[in-house]
Design an enzyme around this catalytic site. Structure first.
Site, PDB file in Angstrom:
ATOM      1  CG  HIS A  98      -0.327  -0.274   2.515  1.00 20.74           C
ATOM      2  ND1 HIS A  98      -0.016  -1.543   2.931  1.00 20.74           N
ATOM      3  CD2 HIS A  98       0.067   0.554   3.510  1.00 20.74           C
ATOM      4  CE1 HIS A  98       0.534  -1.495   4.128  1.00 20.74           C
ATOM      5  NE2 HIS A  98       0.608  -0.229   4.509  1.00 20.74           N
ATOM      6  CG  PHE A  99       2.289   3.355  -2.972  1.00 18.31           C
ATOM      7  CD1 PHE A  99       2.168   2.019  -3.335  1.00 18.31           C
ATOM      8  CD2 PHE A  99       3.433   4.044  -3.340  1.00 18.31           C
ATOM      9  CE1 PHE A  99       3.181   1.380  -4.050  1.00 18.31           C
ATOM     10  CE2 PHE A  99       4.448   3.420  -4.055  1.00 18.31           C
ATOM     11  CZ  PHE A  99       4.320   2.080  -4.411  1.00 18.31           C
TER      12      PHE A  99
HETATM   13  P1  5GP Z   1       1.386   0.272   7.410  1.00 21.23           P
HETATM   14  O1  5GP Z   1       1.934   0.572   8.768  1.00 21.23           O
HETATM   15  O2  5GP Z   1       1.209  -1.212   7.178  1.00 21.23           O
HETATM   16  O3  5GP Z   1       2.184   0.941   6.317  1.00 21.23           O
HETATM   17  O4  5GP Z   1      -0.038   0.969   7.366  1.00 21.23           O
HETATM   18  C1  5GP Z   1      -1.248   0.291   7.414  1.00 21.23           C
HETATM   19  C2  5GP Z   1      -2.335   1.348   7.367  1.00 21.23           C
HETATM   20  O5  5GP Z   1      -3.573   0.708   7.114  1.00 21.23           O
HETATM   21  C3  5GP Z   1      -2.496   2.149   8.661  1.00 21.23           C
HETATM   22  O6  5GP Z   1      -2.349   3.536   8.381  1.00 21.23           O
HETATM   23  C4  5GP Z   1      -3.907   1.800   9.135  1.00 21.23           C
HETATM   24  O7  5GP Z   1      -4.579   2.898   9.717  1.00 21.23           O
HETATM   25  C5  5GP Z   1      -4.577   1.349   7.846  1.00 21.23           C
HETATM   26  N1  5GP Z   1      -5.628   0.358   8.048  1.00 21.23           N
HETATM   27  C6  5GP Z   1      -5.512  -0.815   8.721  1.00 21.23           C
HETATM   28  N2  5GP Z   1      -6.686  -1.490   8.683  1.00 21.23           N
HETATM   29  C7  5GP Z   1      -7.544  -0.740   7.940  1.00 21.23           C
HETATM   30  C8  5GP Z   1      -8.898  -0.906   7.554  1.00 21.23           C
HETATM   31  O8  5GP Z   1      -9.567  -1.907   7.870  1.00 21.23           O
HETATM   32  N3  5GP Z   1      -9.453   0.075   6.807  1.00 21.23           N
HETATM   33  C9  5GP Z   1      -8.752   1.190   6.430  1.00 21.23           C
HETATM   34  N4  5GP Z   1      -9.402   2.099   5.702  1.00 21.23           N
HETATM   35  N5  5GP Z   1      -7.473   1.383   6.783  1.00 21.23           N
HETATM   36  C10 5GP Z   1      -6.866   0.427   7.535  1.00 21.23           C
END
Ligand code: 5GP
Ligand code: ZN
Length: 138
Positions: A98-99
């Site tokens: 994800h970006f």
């Molecule tokens: P990472 O730390 O893996 O780069 O970021 C994961 C991101 O995904 C976090 O900013 C978190 O808030 C978001 N996130 C996790 N679960 C969900 C979800 O169920 N829905 C949405 N919209 N965002 C999510």
């Protein structure tokens, strides 16, 4: 097409978990982050399950940045960060590429970045350069 039935972002792409969709193509999906670092913080993800960026086919990768650009413009934020984490040490929590598009409206809001720059000796930089240059040719 790669898919993981247990992956939260694959479930979002499938519509099995609700999300605040901003945009989609046949290869990508953009939506609001549920835990924003600033208002407008959004995610752009491929419709292809891969944990890390280097595991993603180029065609999916190529689709993502123009969408991140659209989202960045839509936020109206003149200053913002694009963030893409790979692996736990690199702060990745969700193992689907994800970006992040993160508006930076003030020094308190948005992404906070640690930047531990060093000043390695020239020989060290040269050795790293040669290793990477060699690997790039493979
Ligand atoms: P990472 O730390 O893996 O780069 O970021 C994961 C991101 O995904 C976090 O900013 C978190 O808030 C978001 N996130 C996790 N679960 C969900 C979800 O169920 N829905 C949405 N919209 N965002 C999510
Ligand atoms: Zn997934």
């Amino acid at each position: 097409m790669s898919h993981d039935a247990n992956c939260i972002f694959c479930k979002i792409v499938d519509g099995k978990i609700p999300s605040m969709k901003l945009y989609e193509t046949d290869k990508s999906y953009a939506f609001l982050d549920i835990g924003p670092c600033s208002p407008g913080h959004s995610l752009v993800i491929p419709k292809y399950h891969a944990a890390k960026m280097h595991e993603l086919p180029d065609e999916y990768l190529q689709d993502i940045l123009p969408i991140a650009k659209k989202v960045a413009i839509a936020t109206g934020a003149p200053e913002y960060n694009i963030l893409q984490n790979n692996g736990r040490l690199a702060h990745q929590v969700v193992d689907h590429v994800h970006f992040h598009v993160i508006p930076k409206p003030s020094s308190e809001q948005g992404l906070v970045v640690g930047w531990p720059s060093t000043q390695p000796p020239k020989e060290e930089l040269q050795a790293v350069y040669e290793r990477l240059q060699k690997n790039m040719r493979q």
